[in-house]
Design a protein around this motif. Structure first.
Motif, PDB file in Angstrom:
ATOM      1  N   ALA A 113       0.837  -1.210   0.000  1.00 24.08           N
ATOM      2  CA  ALA A 113       0.000   0.000   0.000  1.00 24.08           C
ATOM      3  C   ALA A 113       0.867   1.253   0.000  1.00 24.08           C
ATOM      4  CB  ALA A 113      -0.918  -0.007   1.224  1.00 24.08           C
ATOM      5  N   ALA A 114       1.966   1.227   0.764  1.00 23.93           N
ATOM      6  CA  ALA A 114       2.858   2.392   0.832  1.00 23.93           C
ATOM      7  C   ALA A 114       3.478   2.685  -0.526  1.00 23.93           C
ATOM      8  CB  ALA A 114       3.955   2.148   1.873  1.00 23.93           C
ATOM      9  N   PHE A 115       3.996   1.651  -1.189  1.00 25.72           N
ATOM     10  CA  PHE A 115       4.624   1.868  -2.495  1.00 25.72           C
ATOM     11  C   PHE A 115       3.579   2.203  -3.566  1.00 25.72           C
ATOM     12  CE2 PHE A 115       8.215  -0.492  -0.556  1.00 25.72           C
ATOM     13  CZ  PHE A 115       9.231   0.402  -0.876  1.00 25.72           C
ATOM     14  N   GLY A 116       2.380   1.645  -3.419  1.00 24.92           N
ATOM     15  CA  GLY A 116       1.318   1.990  -4.365  1.00 24.92           C
ATOM     16  C   GLY A 116       0.933   3.458  -4.259  1.00 24.92           C
ATOM     17  N   ALA A 117       0.777   3.955  -3.022  1.00 28.37           N
ATOM     18  CA  ALA A 117       0.456   5.374  -2.828  1.00 28.37           C
ATOM     19  C   ALA A 117       1.582   6.268  -3.335  1.00 28.37           C
ATOM     20  CB  ALA A 117       0.180   5.649  -1.353  1.00 28.37           C
ATOM     21  N   LEU A 118       2.828   5.840  -3.100  1.00 28.06           N
ATOM     22  CA  LEU A 118       3.978   6.614  -3.573  1.00 28.06           C
ATOM     23  C   LEU A 118       4.003   6.668  -5.101  1.00 28.06           C
ATOM     24  CD1 LEU A 118       6.570   8.123  -2.757  1.00 28.06           C
ATOM     25  CD2 LEU A 118       7.774   5.923  -2.883  1.00 28.06           C
ATOM     26  N   ALA A 119       3.663   5.550  -5.748  1.00 29.75           N
ATOM     27  CA  ALA A 119       3.624   5.514  -7.212  1.00 29.75           C
ATOM     28  C   ALA A 119       2.567   6.473  -7.764  1.00 29.75           C
ATOM     29  CB  ALA A 119       3.354   4.093  -7.691  1.00 29.75           C
ATOM     30  N   LEU A 120       1.467   6.641  -7.051  1.00 28.53           N
ATOM     31  CA  LEU A 120       0.445   7.611  -7.466  1.00 28.53           C
ATOM     32  C   LEU A 120       0.882   9.036  -7.179  1.00 28.53           C
ATOM     33  CD1 LEU A 120      -2.833   5.879  -6.214  1.00 28.53           C
ATOM     34  CD2 LEU A 120      -2.131   6.212  -8.593  1.00 28.53           C
ATOM     35  N   CYS A 121       1.608   9.223  -6.075  1.00 30.50           N
ATOM     36  CA  CYS A 121       2.020  10.560  -5.657  1.00 30.50           C
ATOM     37  C   CYS A 121       2.943  11.224  -6.674  1.00 30.50           C
ATOM     38  CB  CYS A 121       2.699  10.483  -4.284  1.00 30.50           C
ATOM     39  SG  CYS A 121       3.326  12.050  -3.659  1.00 30.50           S
ATOM     40  N   VAL A 122       3.818  10.446  -7.290  1.00 35.08           N
ATOM     41  CA  VAL A 122       4.816  11.030  -8.205  1.00 35.08           C
ATOM     42  C   VAL A 122       4.150  11.731  -9.388  1.00 35.08           C
ATOM     43  CG1 VAL A 122       6.735  10.522  -9.747  1.00 35.08           C
ATOM     44  CG2 VAL A 122       6.650   9.450  -7.491  1.00 35.08           C
ATOM     45  N   PRO A 123       3.302  11.058 -10.173  1.00 30.68           N
ATOM     46  CA  PRO A 123       2.686  11.774 -11.309  1.00 30.68           C
ATOM     47  C   PRO A 123       1.727  12.880 -10.881  1.00 30.68           C
ATOM     48  CG  PRO A 123       1.759   9.562 -11.096  1.00 30.68           C
ATOM     49  CD  PRO A 123       2.923   9.630 -10.167  1.00 30.68           C
ATOM     50  N   LEU A 124       1.017  12.662  -9.764  1.00 28.40           N
ATOM     51  CA  LEU A 124       0.095  13.702  -9.295  1.00 28.40           C
ATOM     52  C   LEU A 124       0.867  14.962  -8.901  1.00 28.40           C
ATOM     53  CD1 LEU A 124      -2.391  11.601  -7.130  1.00 28.40           C
ATOM     54  CD2 LEU A 124      -2.938  12.838  -9.241  1.00 28.40           C
ATOM     55  N   SER A 125       2.013  14.788  -8.242  1.00 26.44           N
ATOM     56  CA  SER A 125       2.818  15.936  -7.823  1.00 26.44           C
ATOM     57  C   SER A 125       3.373  16.670  -9.039  1.00 26.44           C
ATOM     58  CB  SER A 125       3.961  15.478  -6.916  1.00 26.44           C
ATOM     59  OG  SER A 125       3.472  14.901  -5.734  1.00 26.44           O
ATOM     60  N   LEU A 126       3.920  15.923  -9.993  1.00 27.57           N
ATOM     61  CA  LEU A 126       4.521  16.541 -11.183  1.00 27.57           C
ATOM     62  C   LEU A 126       3.464  17.199 -12.060  1.00 27.57           C
ATOM     63  CD1 LEU A 126       7.211  13.865 -12.085  1.00 27.57           C
ATOM     64  CD2 LEU A 126       7.542  16.064 -10.924  1.00 27.57           C
ATOM     65  N   ALA A 127       2.223  16.712 -11.973  1.00 26.41           N
ATOM     66  CA  ALA A 127       1.140  17.350 -12.727  1.00 26.41           C
ATOM     67  C   ALA A 127       0.843  18.744 -12.207  1.00 26.41           C
ATOM     68  CB  ALA A 127      -0.121  16.485 -12.660  1.00 26.41           C
ATOM     69  N   CYS A 128       1.269  19.043 -10.981  1.00 23.21           N
ATOM     70  CA  CYS A 128       1.091  20.375 -10.405  1.00 23.21           C
ATOM     71  C   CYS A 128       2.119  21.366 -10.950  1.00 23.21           C
ATOM     72  CB  CYS A 128       1.209  20.321  -8.881  1.00 23.21           C
ATOM     73  SG  CYS A 128      -0.014  19.271  -8.072  1.00 23.21           S
ATOM     74  N   GLY A 129       3.096  20.875 -11.707  1.00 19.90           N
ATOM     75  CA  GLY A 129       4.186  21.707 -12.212  1.00 19.90           C
ATOM     76  C   GLY A 129       5.512  21.084 -11.821  1.00 19.90           C
TER      77      GLY A 129
END
Length: 300
Positions: A113-129
């Motif tokens: 679950a931790a690595f899955g959330a981290l995998a989602l966090c990366v593109p979501l963060s970069l989508a912010c700029g």
């Protein structure tokens, strides 16, 4: 004959339903355990504060949701990483409130679950700029470093300072043109982070020391941490009050003493409610964000 067929069909249906019920119960149990393992209080608090900062900065609905999703997934990854990594230590300390240590969910499940959330966090963060996303991912990386190593060192306060300071940076750099956040917002965020660290660790100092954890609060001791805790919280409120250009409003000048009173109240209640100091730190952060919203002061 028809009655026999109907009876057989009914029996098979009941058996199938009974077989599905334990599986569904196990699935719900794992979901509940994962929800408790993510450190839901800090996750909700930090995510909500980010949303409030985004609204204050003037972001539209879509961008507010994107920023919130990026922070939410990052916080989930950090919380699950913490519980999975500390499972052995929590078991030694008899932490029945920790789902992994209590056996309610497997350590491997929480790691996934931790690595899955981290995998989602990366593109979501970069989508912010690019800059905004990088700032946020540095903070998430610092939080993982805290879980895996820095928690037991004298630099245990640093990931908290970086994490809280990154929130206004994420919000500001996501605006059109990517303006840098105001120094006083970032400074206040870092100070709030240090206060949150002291408050979060305070209830667990004895148990942590028994398993070899010696972060800054542990080195200060419970008494030293209690005496220090109000200082960064009051300092953060003072910076937010005096930092913006112009003369502060009369009402704003009440914020630092109110912040001090809230911090002290949390300390006085910690013997009855272990998490009271952390709740008080979050309340001070909410008051600070409320000051920004009330006076229309953005993060840039």
């Amino acid at each position: 004959m028809d009655a026999e067929v109907d009876q057989g069909t009914s029996t098979r249906g009941a058996a199938s339903g009974n077989a599905q019920t334990p599986a569904r119960a196990r699935l719900l149990g794992v979901g509940r355990a994962l929800a408790l393992s993510c450190h839901p209080g800090p996750v909700v608090a930090v995510t909500t504060l980010t949303l409030a900062l985004a609204v204050t900065a003037g972001h539209g609905v879509g961008r507010c949701l994107l920023l919130t999703a990026a922070v939410l997934t990052g916080q989930l990854s950090v919380g699950w990483c913490n519980d999975a990594y500390d499972a052995g230590r929590d078991a030694v300390n008899g932490r029945r409130d920790k789902p992994v240590a209590a056996g309610s969910v497997g350590q491997g499940t929480v790691w996934r679950a931790a690595f899955g959330a981290l995998a989602l966090c990366v593109p979501l963060s970069l989508a912010c700029g690019a800059l905004a996303g990088t700032a946020h991912l540095i903070a998430v990386g610092a939080a993982w470093a805290y879980n895996l190593r820095l928690k037991a060192t004298s630099l245990s306060w640093l990931p908290y300072a970086i994490g809280f300071a990154s929130l206004p940076a994420l919000v500001s750099l996501s605006l059109p043109g990517g303006p840098w956040p105001a120094w006083w917002v970032v400074t206040a965020g870092a100070l709030l982070g240090v206060g949150a660290h002291l408050a979060d660790v305070l209830p667990d100092i004895r148990a942590d020391l028994a398993t070899g954890v010696r972060g800054l609060p542990h080195r200060l001791g419970a008494t030293g941490s209690r005496l220090l805790l109000p200082v960064p919280l009051v300092a953060a409120s003072a910076v937010l009050t005096l930092g913006p250009p112009g003369h502060p409003a009369a009402g704003a000048l009440l914020l630092p003493p109110v912040a001090g009173a809230v911090a002290v109240a949390g300390l006085l209640l910690d013997r009855r409610h272990a998490k009271a100091p952390f709740v008080a730190a979050v309340a001070v952060a909410a008051l600070d964000v409320g000051l920004l919203m009330a006076h229309g002061t953005g993060v840039t």
